[in-house]
Design a protein around this motif. Structure first.
Motif, PDB file in Angstrom:
ATOM      1  N   PHE A 212       6.029  17.706   1.272  1.00  0.00           N
ATOM      2  CA  PHE A 212       5.530  16.958   0.124  1.00  0.00           C
ATOM      3  C   PHE A 212       6.679  16.658  -0.832  1.00  0.00           C
ATOM      4  CE2 PHE A 212       3.881  16.775  -4.226  1.00  0.00           C
ATOM      5  CZ  PHE A 212       2.935  15.767  -4.090  1.00  0.00           C
ATOM      6  N   SER A 213       6.850  15.377  -1.169  1.00  0.00           N
ATOM      7  CA  SER A 213       7.925  14.984  -2.075  1.00  0.00           C
ATOM      8  C   SER A 213       7.462  13.971  -3.110  1.00  0.00           C
ATOM      9  CB  SER A 213       9.093  14.389  -1.268  1.00  0.00           C
ATOM     10  OG  SER A 213       8.666  13.269  -0.521  1.00  0.00           O
ATOM     11  N   GLY A 214       6.151  13.846  -3.289  1.00  0.00           N
ATOM     12  CA  GLY A 214       5.629  12.913  -4.272  1.00  0.00           C
ATOM     13  C   GLY A 214       4.360  12.259  -3.773  1.00  0.00           C
ATOM     14  N   THR A 215       3.779  11.426  -4.611  1.00  0.00           N
ATOM     15  CA  THR A 215       2.480  10.843  -4.286  1.00  0.00           C
ATOM     16  C   THR A 215       2.525   9.924  -3.073  1.00  0.00           C
ATOM     17  OG1 THR A 215       2.924   9.064  -5.860  1.00  0.00           O
ATOM     18  CG2 THR A 215       1.702  10.971  -6.683  1.00  0.00           C
ATOM     19  N   GLY A 216       3.686   9.355  -2.759  1.00  0.00           N
ATOM     20  CA  GLY A 216       3.759   8.408  -1.659  1.00  0.00           C
ATOM     21  C   GLY A 216       4.333   8.965  -0.380  1.00  0.00           C
ATOM     22  N   PHE A 217       4.529  10.283  -0.296  1.00  0.00           N
ATOM     23  CA  PHE A 217       5.169  10.836   0.898  1.00  0.00           C
ATOM     24  C   PHE A 217       4.318  10.652   2.142  1.00  0.00           C
ATOM     25  CE2 PHE A 217       2.215  14.266   0.839  1.00  0.00           C
ATOM     26  CZ  PHE A 217       2.352  14.951   2.033  1.00  0.00           C
ATOM     27  N   VAL A 218       3.005  10.486   1.978  1.00  0.00           N
ATOM     28  CA  VAL A 218       2.123  10.302   3.126  1.00  0.00           C
ATOM     29  C   VAL A 218       2.462   9.019   3.880  1.00  0.00           C
ATOM     30  CG1 VAL A 218       0.360   9.070   1.818  1.00  0.00           C
ATOM     31  CG2 VAL A 218      -0.303  10.392   3.845  1.00  0.00           C
ATOM     32  N   HIS A 219       3.107   8.059   3.212  1.00  0.00           N
ATOM     33  CA  HIS A 219       3.489   6.808   3.869  1.00  0.00           C
ATOM     34  C   HIS A 219       4.841   6.913   4.569  1.00  0.00           C
ATOM     35  CE1 HIS A 219       0.134   4.863   1.938  1.00  0.00           C
ATOM     36  NE2 HIS A 219       0.570   5.207   0.738  1.00  0.00           N
ATOM     37  N   MET A 220       5.524   8.052   4.468  1.00  0.00           N
ATOM     38  CA  MET A 220       6.852   8.179   5.062  1.00  0.00           C
ATOM     39  C   MET A 220       6.740   8.519   6.547  1.00  0.00           C
ATOM     40  SD  MET A 220       9.028  10.061   2.029  1.00  0.00           S
ATOM     41  CE  MET A 220      10.553   9.932   2.960  1.00  0.00           C
ATOM     42  N   MET A 246      22.656  -5.951   4.733  1.00  0.00           N
ATOM     43  CA  MET A 246      22.203  -5.216   3.562  1.00  0.00           C
ATOM     44  C   MET A 246      23.302  -5.231   2.504  1.00  0.00           C
ATOM     45  SD  MET A 246      21.424  -1.161   3.001  1.00  0.00           S
ATOM     46  CE  MET A 246      20.267  -0.997   4.346  1.00  0.00           C
ATOM     47  N   THR A 247      22.946  -5.645   1.311  1.00  0.00           N
ATOM     48  CA  THR A 247      23.867  -5.614   0.183  1.00  0.00           C
ATOM     49  C   THR A 247      23.559  -4.395  -0.682  1.00  0.00           C
ATOM     50  OG1 THR A 247      22.416  -6.942  -1.218  1.00  0.00           O
ATOM     51  CG2 THR A 247      23.978  -8.127   0.209  1.00  0.00           C
ATOM     52  N   LEU A 248      24.430  -4.109  -1.631  1.00  0.00           N
ATOM     53  CA  LEU A 248      24.160  -3.011  -2.561  1.00  0.00           C
ATOM     54  C   LEU A 248      22.896  -3.281  -3.376  1.00  0.00           C
ATOM     55  CD1 LEU A 248      27.702  -2.013  -3.885  1.00  0.00           C
ATOM     56  CD2 LEU A 248      26.171  -0.677  -2.412  1.00  0.00           C
ATOM     57  N   ALA A 249      22.638  -4.556  -3.670  1.00  0.00           N
ATOM     58  CA  ALA A 249      21.406  -4.894  -4.384  1.00  0.00           C
ATOM     59  C   ALA A 249      20.184  -4.570  -3.520  1.00  0.00           C
ATOM     60  CB  ALA A 249      21.413  -6.370  -4.760  1.00  0.00           C
ATOM     61  N   ASP A 250      20.281  -4.838  -2.208  1.00  0.00           N
ATOM     62  CA  ASP A 250      19.181  -4.491  -1.301  1.00  0.00           C
ATOM     63  C   ASP A 250      18.975  -2.977  -1.267  1.00  0.00           C
ATOM     64  OD1 ASP A 250      18.782  -7.139  -0.592  1.00  0.00           O
ATOM     65  OD2 ASP A 250      20.267  -7.040   1.026  1.00  0.00           O
ATOM     66  N   TYR A 251      20.083  -2.233  -1.241  1.00  0.00           N
ATOM     67  CA  TYR A 251      19.967  -0.772  -1.208  1.00  0.00           C
ATOM     68  C   TYR A 251      19.325  -0.250  -2.483  1.00  0.00           C
ATOM     69  CZ  TYR A 251      21.185   4.159  -0.844  1.00  0.00           C
ATOM     70  OH  TYR A 251      21.125   5.526  -0.801  1.00  0.00           O
ATOM     71  N   HIS A 252      19.683  -0.800  -3.623  1.00  0.00           N
ATOM     72  CA  HIS A 252      19.086  -0.360  -4.892  1.00  0.00           C
ATOM     73  C   HIS A 252      17.595  -0.684  -4.943  1.00  0.00           C
ATOM     74  CE1 HIS A 252      23.339  -0.506  -6.815  1.00  0.00           C
ATOM     75  NE2 HIS A 252      23.085   0.680  -6.284  1.00  0.00           N
ATOM     76  N   GLN A 253      17.194  -1.748  -4.270  1.00  0.00           N
ATOM     77  CA  GLN A 253      15.766  -2.041  -4.181  1.00  0.00           C
ATOM     78  C   GLN A 253      15.044  -1.007  -3.311  1.00  0.00           C
ATOM     79  OE1 GLN A 253      15.309  -6.075  -2.847  1.00  0.00           O
ATOM     80  NE2 GLN A 253      15.754  -6.962  -4.866  1.00  0.00           N
ATOM     81  N   LEU A 254      15.737  -0.520  -2.278  1.00  0.00           N
ATOM     82  CA  LEU A 254      15.148   0.528  -1.434  1.00  0.00           C
ATOM     83  C   LEU A 254      14.961   1.829  -2.208  1.00  0.00           C
ATOM     84  CD1 LEU A 254      17.111   0.024   1.923  1.00  0.00           C
ATOM     85  CD2 LEU A 254      14.762  -0.657   1.411  1.00  0.00           C
ATOM     86  N   LEU A 255      15.729   2.029  -3.266  1.00  0.00           N
ATOM     87  CA  LEU A 255      15.614   3.260  -4.050  1.00  0.00           C
ATOM     88  C   LEU A 255      14.371   3.279  -4.933  1.00  0.00           C
ATOM     89  CD1 LEU A 255      19.322   3.774  -5.198  1.00  0.00           C
ATOM     90  CD2 LEU A 255      18.128   4.858  -3.289  1.00  0.00           C
ATOM     91  N   GLN A 256      13.680   2.169  -5.044  1.00  0.00           N
ATOM     92  CA  GLN A 256      12.483   2.125  -5.875  1.00  0.00           C
ATOM     93  C   GLN A 256      11.360   2.943  -5.254  1.00  0.00           C
ATOM     94  OE1 GLN A 256      11.438  -1.963  -6.575  1.00  0.00           O
ATOM     95  NE2 GLN A 256      13.415  -2.488  -7.490  1.00  0.00           N
ATOM     96  N   HIS A 257      10.460   3.442  -6.098  1.00  0.00           N
ATOM     97  CA  HIS A 257       9.363   4.294  -5.651  1.00  0.00           C
ATOM     98  C   HIS A 257       8.239   3.435  -5.082  1.00  0.00           C
ATOM     99  CE1 HIS A 257      10.528   8.115  -8.051  1.00  0.00           C
ATOM    100  NE2 HIS A 257      11.579   7.367  -7.830  1.00  0.00           N
ATOM    101  N   ASN A 258       8.397   3.029  -3.841  1.00  0.00           N
ATOM    102  CA  ASN A 258       7.366   2.226  -3.188  1.00  0.00           C
ATOM    103  C   ASN A 258       7.471   2.418  -1.680  1.00  0.00           C
ATOM    104  OD1 ASN A 258       9.661   0.808  -2.521  1.00  0.00           O
ATOM    105  ND2 ASN A 258       9.142  -1.021  -3.685  1.00  0.00           N
ATOM    106  N   TRP A 259       6.558   1.805  -0.964  1.00  0.00           N
ATOM    107  CA  TRP A 259       6.589   1.833   0.491  1.00  0.00           C
ATOM    108  C   TRP A 259       6.756   0.422   0.992  1.00  0.00           C
ATOM    109  CZ3 TRP A 259       3.667  -0.562   4.236  1.00  0.00           C
ATOM    110  CH2 TRP A 259       3.866  -0.103   5.552  1.00  0.00           C
TER     111      TRP A 259
END
Length: 300
Positions: A212-220, A246-259
């Motif tokens: 468990f690592s947060g509310t969205g971990f079930v989607h991992m 993949m650009t650094l901007a793309d990677y920073h978007q991956l860091l957002q809390h979403n699935w």
């Protein structure tokens, strides 16, 4: 009274049968943990069988002794069992339980230690595929340093070839787990931990976050697709030719809390994965490093 007792006993037995059925069937899903698809998982399944058999033996022994006590010392007319109200202990029984517990621990621990050390190294004479794994919120990023491509929430690997997963996190600590290929390993920010797995034959194997690592971990969750080497190389070429980089901007978007849905990248920035591993290797590098440090410390 007899019919009521019979109905109650039947109800209890039915509930036990239902529980066993759910455990065996996995509530209608295949119990993938008991269907290994690689050498690591097959070796670890043997340890599960040994531990399960040892614990089942102890449980059955306790229940048999419990039944004997109920029958032998039941307060009923004509019971010839000795009445000892001042009974305190029995040295022979205590030594028996101690010895039996020690034997059970030996039966479980010896093969566990042997197989743990045996699985600590990739089989000699093999050239593994390396995949850098980063757990994010709430997704998995997989980078192939040898092929210079990256994927999100899915992996393709060649069957019959060891795969070295180098695990880290750019989010809270997590756990990487592909049950049919082997046991789980942690992902921690600022650290890189190794884990090697292998798929013995082609197939699609289910993976997920084991912690468990947060509310969205079930989607991992992610799929590991094992294919022959020629098909794997063709897939790599297809990703290079059709996917966007993949650009650094793309990677920073991956860091957002979403699935997000699975996707591919034809390349990725080198700065997205740690450069140092702090000595963690599949050959025990961290252990030797710590041992040398303590050996060289001045004594008080």
């Amino acid at each position: 009274m007899a019919p009521k007792r019979s109905k109650r006993a039947f109800r209890y037995l039915s509930l036990m049968a239902l529980a066993v059925g759910l455990l065996v069937s996995g509530c209608g899903q295949q119990y993938v943990l008991l269907h290994p698809a690689g050498p690591v998982a097959a070796s670890e399944l043997g340890l599960i069988y040994i531990s399960g058999a040892a614990m089942l033996f102890m449980v059955l022994l306790v229940w048999v002794l419990f039944a004997i006590v109920i029958v032998r010392f039941r307060d009923k007319p004509g019971n010839k069992a000795p009445y000892r109200p001042l009974w305190d202990h029995n040295r022979k029984l205590e030594l028996f339980w101690l010895a039996l517990s020690f034997i059970i621990v030996i039966i479980i621990s010896v093969p566990t230690v042997q197989k743990t050390y045996a699985l600590d190294k990739i089989p000699s004479g093999t050239d593994p595929i390396v995949i850098d794994v980063t757990s994010l919120d709430y997704k998995w990023l997989f980078e192939y340093p040898q092929q210079h491509i990256a994927t999100v929430n899915y992996i393709d690997i060649p069957s019959g070839v060891p795969v070295l997963f180098e695990l880290t996190a750019d989010s809270p600590m997590n756990t990487f787990w592909v049950p049919q290929l082997g046991g789980m390993e942690y992902t921690m920010p600022g650290e890189v931990l190794p884990l090697w797995l292998e798929a013995s034959h082609p197939g699609v194997y289910w993976g997920r976050s084991g912690q468990f690592s947060g509310t969205g971990f079930v989607h991992m969750t992610f799929n590991v697709k094992a294919v022959p080497m020629a098909q794997f190389q063709q897939w790599v070429q297809n990703v290079r030719q059709t996917a966007s980089p993949m650009t650094l901007a793309d990677y920073h978007q991956l860091l957002q809390h979403n699935w997000i849905s699975p996707r591919s990248y034809s390349s990725y920035p080198a700065s997205t994965f740690p450069n140092t591993t702090h000595g963690f290797t599949l050959e025990g590098g961290m252990y030797m490093q710590m041992k040398n440090m303590y050996m060289n410390m001045p004594s008080n």
